[in-house]
Design a protein around this motif. Structure first.
Motif, mmCIF file in Angstrom:
data_model
loop_
_atom_site.group_PDB
_atom_site.id
_atom_site.type_symbol
_atom_site.label_atom_id
_atom_site.label_comp_id
_atom_site.label_asym_id
_atom_site.label_seq_id
_atom_site.Cartn_x
_atom_site.Cartn_y
_atom_site.Cartn_z
ATOM 1 N N SER A 6 0.819 -1.209 0.000
ATOM 2 C CA SER A 6 0.000 0.000 0.000
ATOM 3 C C SER A 6 0.851 1.255 0.000
ATOM 4 O O SER A 6 1.959 1.267 0.521
ATOM 5 C CB SER A 6 -0.893 0.033 1.251
ATOM 6 N N ARG A 7 0.259 2.297 -0.553
ATOM 7 C CA ARG A 7 0.753 3.658 -0.396
ATOM 8 C C ARG A 7 -0.394 4.407 0.258
ATOM 9 O O ARG A 7 -1.531 4.333 -0.223
ATOM 10 C CB ARG A 7 1.127 4.259 -1.755
ATOM 11 N N MET A 8 -0.103 5.094 1.362
ATOM 12 C CA MET A 8 -1.170 5.704 2.162
ATOM 13 C C MET A 8 -0.746 7.094 2.605
ATOM 14 O O MET A 8 0.391 7.284 3.034
ATOM 15 C CB MET A 8 -1.441 4.824 3.391
ATOM 16 N N ILE A 9 -1.670 8.041 2.489
ATOM 17 C CA ILE A 9 -1.425 9.389 2.988
ATOM 18 C C ILE A 9 -2.636 9.854 3.788
ATOM 19 O O ILE A 9 -3.751 9.362 3.600
ATOM 20 C CB ILE A 9 -1.147 10.396 1.854
ATOM 21 N N ALA A 10 -2.398 10.796 4.676
ATOM 22 C CA ALA A 10 -3.471 11.538 5.351
ATOM 23 C C ALA A 10 -3.374 12.974 4.857
ATOM 24 O O ALA A 10 -2.275 13.536 4.771
ATOM 25 C CB ALA A 10 -3.299 11.473 6.862
ATOM 26 N N VAL A 11 -4.512 13.554 4.518
ATOM 27 C CA VAL A 11 -4.522 14.912 3.964
ATOM 28 C C VAL A 11 -5.679 15.687 4.593
ATOM 29 O O VAL A 11 -6.755 15.131 4.815
ATOM 30 C CB VAL A 11 -4.633 14.872 2.417
#
Length: 97
Positions: free
Chosen positions: A87-92
């Protein structure tokens, strides 16, 4: 201000990932999180990004998003996801207009 977790997932073990999908919704409740996108059809419009599975989660605040991701409630599901996918995961932060 709302916050979103956006995940680009490549499932490598479908059976284990199905177990992950069953555990995740209950872990969101204490953090007032909800699914906005959960693996729907993807249609690339620009660039060379062609993800196979996108998930978008919404939380009331960035603090709640990060608290969910590191929570005891999510830990068992997270371990399954990490073993069954990359996975590639970000919080924005979201926008309030």
């Amino acid at each position: 201000m709302p916050a979103y977790i956006i995940v680009d997932i490549d499932v490598t073990n479908a059976a284990t990932y199905e177990e992950y999908k069953k555990l995740t919704p209950g872990s969101l409740q204490p953090y007032n999180g909800k699914f906005i996108v959960r693996g729907g059809a993807v249609s690339p419009l620009e660039g060379d990004w062609s993800p196979t599975r996108i998930v978008v989660l919404e939380f009331p605040t960035m603090e709640q998003a990060k608290a969910w991701w590191s929570s005891d409630e999510y830990a068992p599901a997270k371990a399954l996801r990490q073993s069954a996918s990359s996975s590639r995961m970000i919080a924005v932060e979201g926008f309030e207009g």
